[in-house]
Design an enzyme around this catalytic site. Structure first.
Site, short mmCIF file in Angstrom:
data_model
loop_
_atom_site.label_atom_id
_atom_site.label_comp_id
_atom_site.label_asym_id
_atom_site.label_seq_id
_atom_site.Cartn_x
_atom_site.Cartn_y
_atom_site.Cartn_z
N ASP A 154 -0.65 -0.15 6.18
CA ASP A 154 -0.78 0.59 7.46
C ASP A 154 -2.18 0.49 8.04
OD1 ASP A 154 -1.83 2.30 5.36
OD2 ASP A 154 -1.94 3.87 6.89
N ASP A 166 0.88 -1.16 0.00
CA ASP A 166 0.00 0.00 0.00
C ASP A 166 0.93 1.22 0.00
OD1 ASP A 166 -2.34 1.64 0.46
OD2 ASP A 166 -1.61 1.84 2.52
N ASP A 213 -0.04 5.07 0.57
CA ASP A 213 -0.24 6.16 1.54
C ASP A 213 -0.19 5.60 2.95
OD1 ASP A 213 -0.51 8.90 1.91
OD2 ASP A 213 -2.67 8.80 2.14
N LYS A 263 -9.12 -3.38 -2.25
CA LYS A 263 -8.93 -3.79 -0.86
C LYS A 263 -10.15 -3.40 -0.04
CE LYS A 263 -5.25 -1.16 -0.84
NZ LYS A 263 -4.14 -0.35 -0.33
#
Lengths: 296, 296
Positions: B244, B25, B27, B219
């Site tokens: 995250d 991922d 960001d 996702k």
């Protein structure tokens, strides 16, 4: 108790005598689209001559009550503005009389001129109608909540835009006292040959993004009927809601504690009216126009 | 088994050795907004030098993979178009390779240029981008389904309009074989100081009006990962998803049967990673940039 069929002149007399006020859904009861249902105009005249109060209740928030009076006239019937109760008007009355909407606050409206007009007629300033300019991820951050906004009012909006939704979202999530009111939550909207997304479908955007639950004024929810009962000081025992849909009109009447009459000129048929799992109307009859017999 | 903390050079060596492919991922892992996270560029270089395959997985459907490569470059990092896997690209690959989308059909797109470009690059014609003209109840009936439309593809759309929603609705309800595919279903979208309605919020309009459930590519749903695994012929036992967010990135990896690493440079903190009720990552560490130690 299963719904009672009204089929004879004696049934009609007893039914009409029992109530002072009749609340009507329009589409499927008075007209279908742009066609008046047989003998309904004469039935309404007969009820008026007998001193009954008639109130036309519509979930439609796109047109103002004045526009509705125009529709009655175009179809050859008379109705006064005071006899029309739309979800847009109910929203305006609710904000003014129940909430006591502060005079220095504004309503952020997602909706058409019908609802803006009704709000402004009761003295509530509206914003949002011009929020149709293009937006992008880069400029999104410019959309800020405004402390002036005391309510987001949501109705059917053919000019819906991401900018409007973004504005409503930040006000609903960042202004702690911002009310969230929807005129109605109809899932779909009839329009010609097909149905299209209704107010309830558009509204689900903000319900999902804000995780807030709006107060919904229109049928089958009770706030609109509460407003009607309060405005006209109606006695529930002497009032009857007439409609063609069990899950909106009839349920609306039941929730509001009034009697209900389901007519078979719209959505419901006899089998669905008599189904024990459906909302149970007090009465049913083939058409409101059948009461015309009493005028003869 | 609770997540294993990676904190020493020995932990890092064993972790990196165990996998051939790292899915990231972006960001909160590679960057935060427009700021690169410390030592991440050098970590990516180190992984590449060791022959690892790197794949950047994003739910963002508004920008094309080429735009994403541009973002990497602007932040001083290199990435190839082939290393980027967006939900828009996954949708295009899915329609071409899994569905075998008929060449005489078109996709009705609610979404931006990112998704249109990806679809057209794999040979799927798109319609709908110009459906922004005003509409009213009187003209609504002109919106008709089209037998050409084989799918409604839904992503974030800053130019969303009632006309687009009406078109998508009639195709989804009247064309029996029309597919319903969403790039992702994120409830909100970060944009500057606030969050705004995300793809999932806009999408709820059509879910509610059509009563249909879309296939969601992004996702935490599995179709995007299925596409990645298939395209690169990855061995799940030798692949690790790095993210995250527990409820999207880590859940996505778990559902896809790969190992997972949660970093603490974005949404999740150590307490949430270790909470028994959260999706259980295989590993966690303070920052992806910590692996930079292996380069020294």
């Amino acid at each position: 108790m299963p719904p009672t069929l009204l089929a004879t002149r004696g049934d009609y007399e007893a039914f009409v005598d029992r109530y002072d006020t009749f609340l009507f859904d329009c589409d499927g009861v008075i007209w279908r689209g742009n066609i008046v249902i047989d003998n309904v105009p004469a039935t309404l005249d007969m009820l008026r001559k007998r001193g009954k109060r008639l109130i036309f209740v519509t979930n439609n928030s796109a047109t103002s009550r004045r526009d509705y009076v125009g529709k009655f006239a175009k179809l050859g019937m008379q109705a006064a503005v005071e006899e029309i109760f739309s979800s847009a008007y109910a929203t305006a009355v609710y904000l003014r009389d129940v909430v006591g909407f502060a005079s220095d606050k504004k309503a952020y409206v997602i909706g058409g001129s019908g609802i803006r007009n009704e709000l402004e007629e009761v003295g509530i300033a509206t914003v949002g109608q011009d929020d149709t300019a293009a937006i992008s991820l880069a400029t999104l951050g410019d959309v800020e909540p405004s402390a002036d906004v005391g309510a987001v009012v949501f109705g059917i909006d053919y000019d819906i835009s991401y900018r409007k939704l973004a504005n409503a979202h930040v006000n609903l999530t960042q202004n702690p006292d911002c009310l969230f009111i929807a005129t109605n939550d109809d899932r779909t909207l009839p329009g010609g040959k097909h149905v299209y997304p209704g107010t309830g479908a558009l509204l689900s955007t903000l319900i999902h993004s804000t995780q807030r639950t709006p107060l919904v004024m229109g049928k089958p929810n009770t706030p609109m009927l509460d407003c009607v009962m309060q405005k006209f000081h109606l006695d529930p025992a002497r009032s009857c809601m007439v409609g063609d849909r069990l899950d909106t009109d009839i349920l609306f009447g039941i929730k509001g504690g009034v009697s209900t009459l389901c007519v078979l000129t719209g959505v419901a048929d006899e089998a669905s009216v008599l189904s024990p799992s459906a909302p149970q109307a007090t009465y049913y009859m083939s058409s409101l126009g059948d009461l015309f017999e009493l005028a003869q």
